[in-house]
Enzyme design. Structure first.
Site, mmCIF file in Angstrom:
data_model
loop_
_atom_site.group_PDB
_atom_site.id
_atom_site.type_symbol
_atom_site.label_atom_id
_atom_site.label_comp_id
_atom_site.label_asym_id
_atom_site.label_seq_id
_atom_site.Cartn_x
_atom_site.Cartn_y
_atom_site.Cartn_z
ATOM 1 N N GLU A 1 -5.712 -4.807 10.535
ATOM 2 C CA GLU A 1 -4.691 -3.792 10.763
ATOM 3 C C GLU A 1 -4.964 -3.060 12.073
ATOM 4 O O GLU A 1 -5.741 -2.093 12.103
ATOM 5 C CB GLU A 1 -4.680 -2.781 9.610
ATOM 6 C CG GLU A 1 -4.333 -3.387 8.271
ATOM 7 C CD GLU A 1 -3.673 -2.370 7.348
ATOM 8 O OE1 GLU A 1 -2.586 -2.670 6.848
ATOM 9 O OE2 GLU A 1 -4.241 -1.275 7.154
ATOM 10 N N GLY B 1 2.399 2.205 10.772
ATOM 11 C CA GLY B 1 3.373 3.282 10.616
ATOM 12 C C GLY B 1 4.104 3.655 11.895
ATOM 13 O O GLY B 1 4.767 4.679 11.956
ATOM 14 N N GLU C 1 -6.848 5.009 7.668
ATOM 15 C CA GLU C 1 -6.572 6.424 7.371
ATOM 16 C C GLU C 1 -7.769 7.077 6.688
ATOM 17 O O GLU C 1 -8.035 8.263 6.887
ATOM 18 C CB GLU C 1 -5.289 6.539 6.521
ATOM 19 C CG GLU C 1 -4.060 6.236 7.373
ATOM 20 C CD GLU C 1 -2.864 5.685 6.616
ATOM 21 O OE1 GLU C 1 -2.832 5.752 5.379
ATOM 22 O OE2 GLU C 1 -1.953 5.170 7.292
ATOM 23 N N SER D 1 3.196 -2.176 10.356
ATOM 24 C CA SER D 1 4.643 -2.282 10.588
ATOM 25 C C SER D 1 5.210 -3.644 10.203
ATOM 26 O O SER D 1 6.088 -4.176 10.875
ATOM 27 C CB SER D 1 4.984 -1.920 12.040
ATOM 28 O OG SER D 1 4.647 -0.562 12.292
ATOM 29 N N HIS E 1 -9.594 1.570 4.650
ATOM 30 C CA HIS E 1 -8.329 1.708 5.386
ATOM 31 C C HIS E 1 -8.542 2.662 6.571
ATOM 32 O O HIS E 1 -9.301 3.630 6.463
ATOM 33 C CB HIS E 1 -7.245 2.246 4.453
ATOM 34 C CG HIS E 1 -5.880 2.177 5.073
ATOM 35 N ND1 HIS E 1 -5.427 3.117 5.971
ATOM 36 C CD2 HIS E 1 -4.896 1.252 4.952
ATOM 37 C CE1 HIS E 1 -4.209 2.771 6.368
ATOM 38 N NE2 HIS E 1 -3.861 1.651 5.766
ATOM 39 N N LYS F 1 0.124 4.256 -0.315
ATOM 40 C CA LYS F 1 -0.493 5.463 0.239
ATOM 41 C C LYS F 1 -0.236 6.650 -0.703
ATOM 42 O O LYS F 1 -0.262 6.476 -1.915
ATOM 43 C CB LYS F 1 0.026 5.721 1.660
ATOM 44 C CG LYS F 1 -0.109 4.458 2.531
ATOM 45 C CD LYS F 1 0.105 4.687 3.989
ATOM 46 C CE LYS F 1 -0.084 3.359 4.723
ATOM 47 N NZ LYS F 1 -0.038 3.501 6.156
ATOM 48 N N ASN G 1 0.875 -1.169 0.000
ATOM 49 C CA ASN G 1 0.000 0.000 0.000
ATOM 50 C C ASN G 1 0.916 1.224 0.000
ATOM 51 O O ASN G 1 1.500 1.561 1.024
ATOM 52 C CB ASN G 1 -0.895 -0.022 1.247
ATOM 53 C CG ASN G 1 -1.673 1.267 1.432
ATOM 54 O OD1 ASN G 1 -1.779 2.082 0.520
ATOM 55 N ND2 ASN G 1 -2.234 1.463 2.620
HETATM 56 P P1 PGA Z 1 2.723 0.278 7.610
HETATM 57 O O1 PGA Z 1 1.271 0.542 6.985
HETATM 58 O O2 PGA Z 1 3.216 -1.030 7.038
HETATM 59 O O3 PGA Z 1 3.553 1.439 7.169
HETATM 60 O O4 PGA Z 1 2.552 0.194 9.091
HETATM 61 C C1 PGA Z 1 0.353 -0.515 6.800
HETATM 62 C C2 PGA Z 1 -0.923 0.009 6.200
HETATM 63 O O5 PGA Z 1 -1.341 1.126 6.539
HETATM 64 O O6 PGA Z 1 -1.556 -0.670 5.356
#
Ligand code: PGA
Length: 241
Positions: A165, A171, A98, A204, A96, A11, A9
């Site tokens: 998640e 992140g 976010e 992560s 997601h 983003k 992803n």
């Molecule tokens: P990350 O993000 O691997 O940077 O923690 C995962 C995601 O948001 O899908």
């Protein structure tokens, strides 16, 4: 049979030029990747067309990061499923954290997006997960079951991927213990009518924890943010042992 699906992803990262540069570095690194692993890149809308043209003959599949529920209309800033399928997109991330946190996505709109994606023969990757506060309050299970109950109304479970998640792990470098991720994913599976839905872990995921994550029996893959931006680190994840 459950499939293994490893998805990046990106983003809001990478211009077209940067996306093509990634591809040049990444493709040679996955020439030995076992055939039974699906490799997906969910990239910004602007990179979809050029990546799609450059992916011909490669095993990498293309994904988007959002889709609207109408086929077209006065919805400034949104993207419709036929616009995605036309350029070769096969997967789309829906719900997601976010989007839920910063852009007002609700379980109701997630449900509409999932159904629209499936109607266009896209495979949605539905994201669910709890906040740190909810986890500390012992609400992890109830939060996730509630998301699933609302998000999956009238959704076809034969064309679906779910990503667990935990929001506190995204992140932050603070990965959920693989045994705990496995436990929650096992509980998610029990809520489904189709036990073969691939369920990924996300939050992560890195080259140094992917082997342990993928060794867990309930975990069918990963949704990878930060570590999917560099060819070497995403290739190491795709090539987990
Ligand atoms: P990350 O993000 O691997 O940077 O923690 C995962 C995601 O948001 O899908």
């Amino acid at each position: 049979m459950r499939r293994i699906v490893i998805a990046g992803n990106w983003k809001m990262y990478k211009t077209q030029a940067e996306a093509l540069e990634f591809l040049q570095g990444f493709i040679p690194l996955i020439s030995e990747t076992p055939e039974d692993r699906e490799v997906v890149l969910c990239v910004p809308f602007t990179a979809l067309v050029s990546l799609s043209q450059s992916l011909h003959g490669s095993r990498i599949r293309l994904g988007a990061q959002n889709v609207h529920w109408e086929k077209e209309g006065a919805y400034t800033g949104e993207i419709a499923a036929p616009m995605l399928t036309e350029v070769g997109v096969r997967y789309v991330i829906v719900g997601h954290s976010e989007r839920r946190q910063y852009f007002g996505e609700t379980d109701e709109t997630v449900n509409l997006r999932l159904k629209a994606a499936q109607a266009a023969e896209l495979t949605p990757i539905l994201c669910v997960g709890e906040t740190k506060q909810q986890r500390d309050a012992g609400e992890t299970e109830s939060v996730i079951f509630n998301q699933l109950a609302k998000d999956l109304v009238d959704v076809d479970q034969t064309n679906l991927i779910i990503a667990y998640e935990p929001i506190w792990a995204i992140g932050t470098g603070d990965t959920c213990e693989s045994v705990e991720a496995n436990r929650v994913i096992g509980l998610i599976r029990k809520q489904l009518t189709n036990p073969d839905v691939p369920i990924q872990y996300g939050g992560s995921v890195k080259p140094d924890n992917i082997d342990e994550i993928m060794a867990q029996p309930e975990i069918d893959g990963a949704l990878v943010g930060g570590a999917s931006l560099q060819p070497a680190s995403f290739a190491r994840i795709v090539n987990f042992q």
